[in-house]
Design an enzyme around this catalytic site. Structure first.
Site, short mmCIF file in Angstrom:
data_model
loop_
_atom_site.label_atom_id
_atom_site.label_comp_id
_atom_site.label_asym_id
_atom_site.label_seq_id
_atom_site.Cartn_x
_atom_site.Cartn_y
_atom_site.Cartn_z
N TYR A 1 0.82 -1.22 0.00
CA TYR A 1 0.00 0.00 0.00
C TYR A 1 0.85 1.26 0.00
O TYR A 1 0.40 2.32 -0.42
CB TYR A 1 -0.94 0.02 1.21
CG TYR A 1 -2.09 -0.96 1.10
CD1 TYR A 1 -2.23 -1.79 0.01
CD2 TYR A 1 -3.04 -1.05 2.11
CE1 TYR A 1 -3.27 -2.70 -0.09
CE2 TYR A 1 -4.09 -1.94 2.03
CZ TYR A 1 -4.20 -2.77 0.93
OH TYR A 1 -5.23 -3.66 0.84
N LYS B 1 2.45 -15.54 2.39
CA LYS B 1 2.37 -16.20 1.08
C LYS B 1 3.80 -16.54 0.69
O LYS B 1 4.31 -16.14 -0.35
CB LYS B 1 1.69 -15.25 0.08
CG LYS B 1 1.38 -15.84 -1.27
CD LYS B 1 0.24 -16.83 -1.27
CE LYS B 1 0.00 -17.39 -2.65
NZ LYS B 1 -0.86 -18.59 -2.65
N ASP C 1 -4.15 -17.89 1.24
CA ASP C 1 -5.31 -18.46 0.53
C ASP C 1 -5.99 -19.50 1.41
O ASP C 1 -7.23 -19.56 1.48
CB ASP C 1 -4.91 -19.04 -0.84
CG ASP C 1 -3.58 -19.79 -0.80
OD1 ASP C 1 -2.84 -19.67 0.20
OD2 ASP C 1 -3.27 -20.50 -1.77
N ASP D 1 -6.09 -6.43 5.37
CA ASP D 1 -7.22 -5.63 4.91
C ASP D 1 -8.37 -6.57 4.52
O ASP D 1 -9.53 -6.38 4.91
CB ASP D 1 -6.76 -4.81 3.69
CG ASP D 1 -7.77 -3.75 3.29
OD1 ASP D 1 -8.81 -3.63 3.96
OD2 ASP D 1 -7.51 -3.05 2.28
N ASP E 1 -11.87 -7.90 7.08
CA ASP E 1 -13.26 -7.69 6.65
C ASP E 1 -14.01 -9.02 6.56
O ASP E 1 -15.19 -9.11 6.90
CB ASP E 1 -13.31 -6.98 5.29
CG ASP E 1 -13.37 -5.47 5.45
OD1 ASP E 1 -13.11 -5.00 6.56
OD2 ASP E 1 -13.67 -4.78 4.46
#
Ligand code: NAD
Length: 354
Positions: A135, A189, A221, A245, A249
């Site tokens: 980001y 990952k 994943d 992020d 959620d």
């Protein structure tokens, strides 16, 4: 205990008023100072994060925030929008650790889109790094470049983490796990991304410093799948900004009720900004129907993480459990047969339970 209180816009003042009543009822000798942030600050001072608010927030040990924003400010230039105030305060206070619990009280199991037996009693905490990762990484942009012999648009971002950045967020996560079930799952990952291979290496090295916390690793994943398959296997999850992020959620939605979800954002010294996960809900502002529990639970997180007052935090959380068990419901979590209350009524019920 110096607390800067920022009610903000929309339902902000209504829900903050209930959280403040709860804090005062605990008789904690805290000093509360109110200031303007967001649209109300734009109206009063011409900018979303005025100098007066900046100085109060800087001097406080913790900040309790309602929510900011509303349609009346959406057409202003970007620098004057309420959300800018939010970004500015997070940046000023150096808040790099975002803590979001996802708790599903058994009484609200029907609010989730998953089967009640999968989520009932869920209690997990997602720790997300907030100031690094792809980001903020440079270089970034969209350029026109020569690709395969022809000019075309080319988008690029850069993922990176330094060892120091990884260590400081993991320290917060290990410490949080110590205050809960002592199990920490680090999400990466590493099979594809070197940045997250470093993340895994650093996490493994640090595990020796926390022998009382059980560390595990999971690929992102798989973590996304496990969160909807059997979320109760987790205690604390820690991950970088991008994965966090998305996963936070996803975890929030397991509970199905946005009016119930608190959050904390911490700096390196446990100074924190505490706020509900939801926005300013302009559609129901001023009607005494908003659910104040996410904000009341944010105040409990403040007592736990900034002021290390586990007893007071647990008292608030227990009071919330009790009012739900007694059948008190605001409109967003109402089911037939329950006792419907407004914002103030829910605050009254929590105070009575305390
Ligand atoms: P929202 O979270 O404000 O509302 C989404 C829906 O959930 C609405 O139907 C609302 O009525 C309901 N809701 C939210 N909180 C509730 C509560 N406590 N009790 C009962 N119902 C509740 O999101 P939105 O509508 O996308 O955004 C509204 C404004 O809030 C926008 O200006 C947005 O920029 C701002 N916003 C602010 C924050 C923040 O301050 N941290 C976060 C998200 C959105």
């Amino acid at each position: 205990m110096k607390i800067c209180v920022l009610p903000g816009d929309g339902i902000g003042p209504e829900i903050i008023a209930e959280a403040v009543r709860v804090l005062r009822a605990l008789d904690l000798h805290c000093e509360l100072e109110e200031a303007l942030l967001g649209g109300c600050a734009v109206d009063a001072a011409g900018e979303p994060y005025p100098a007066a608010t900046r100085s109060i927030a800087e001097q406080a040990d913790a900040v309790l925030l309602g929510a900011v924003g509303g349609p009346q400010w959406d057409t202003l230039p970007r620098a004057q929008r309420p959300e800018r105030g939010l970004l500015a305060i997070r940046q000023q206070l150096g808040l790099f650790a975002n803590l979001r619990p996802a708790i599903l009280y058994p009484e609200l199991a029907n609010a989730s889109s998953l089967k009640p037996e999968v989520v009932s009693g869920l209690d997990i905490l997602i720790v997300r790094e907030l100031t690094g990762d792809i980001y903020f990484g440079q270089p970034r942009g969209i350029e026109t470049r020569m690709v395969d012999g022809r000019q075309e648009r080319y988008g690029f971002n850069t993922m990176h983490y330094s060892e120091g950045e990884i260590r400081r967020i993991l320290r917060v996560a290990f410490a949080a796990a110590r205050k809960r079930g002592r199990r920490l799952c680090s999400v990466d990952k590493m099979n594809v991304l070197e940045t997250t291979q470093l993340w895994r290496d650093v996490a493994s090295e640090m595990a020796a410093e926390y022998p009382d916390v059980e560390l595990s690793h999971m690929l992102v994943d798989n973590a996304a799948m496990q969160l909807v398959r059997s979320p109760k296997q987790f205690d604390v999850l820690v991950t970088g900004n991008l994965f966090g992020d998305i996963l936070s959620d996803e975890a929030a939605m397991l509970t199905g009720s946005i009016g119930m979800l608190p959050s904390a954002s911490l700096d390196a010294h446990n100074k924190g900004l505490y706020e509900p996960c939801h926005g300013s809900a302009p559609d129901i502002a001023g009607q005494d129907v908003a659910n104040p529990l996410a904000t009341i639970l944010s105040a409990a997180m403040m007592l736990r993480y900034t002021f290390s007052n586990e007893e007071a935090a647990a008292r608030i959380e227990q009071a919330v459990r009790q009012v739900l068990a007694q059948g008190y419901r605001t409109a967003d979590i109402y089911e037939p047969g329950m006792h419907k209350v407004g914002t103030r009524g829910m605050g009254d019920a929590v105070l009575a339970a305390l």
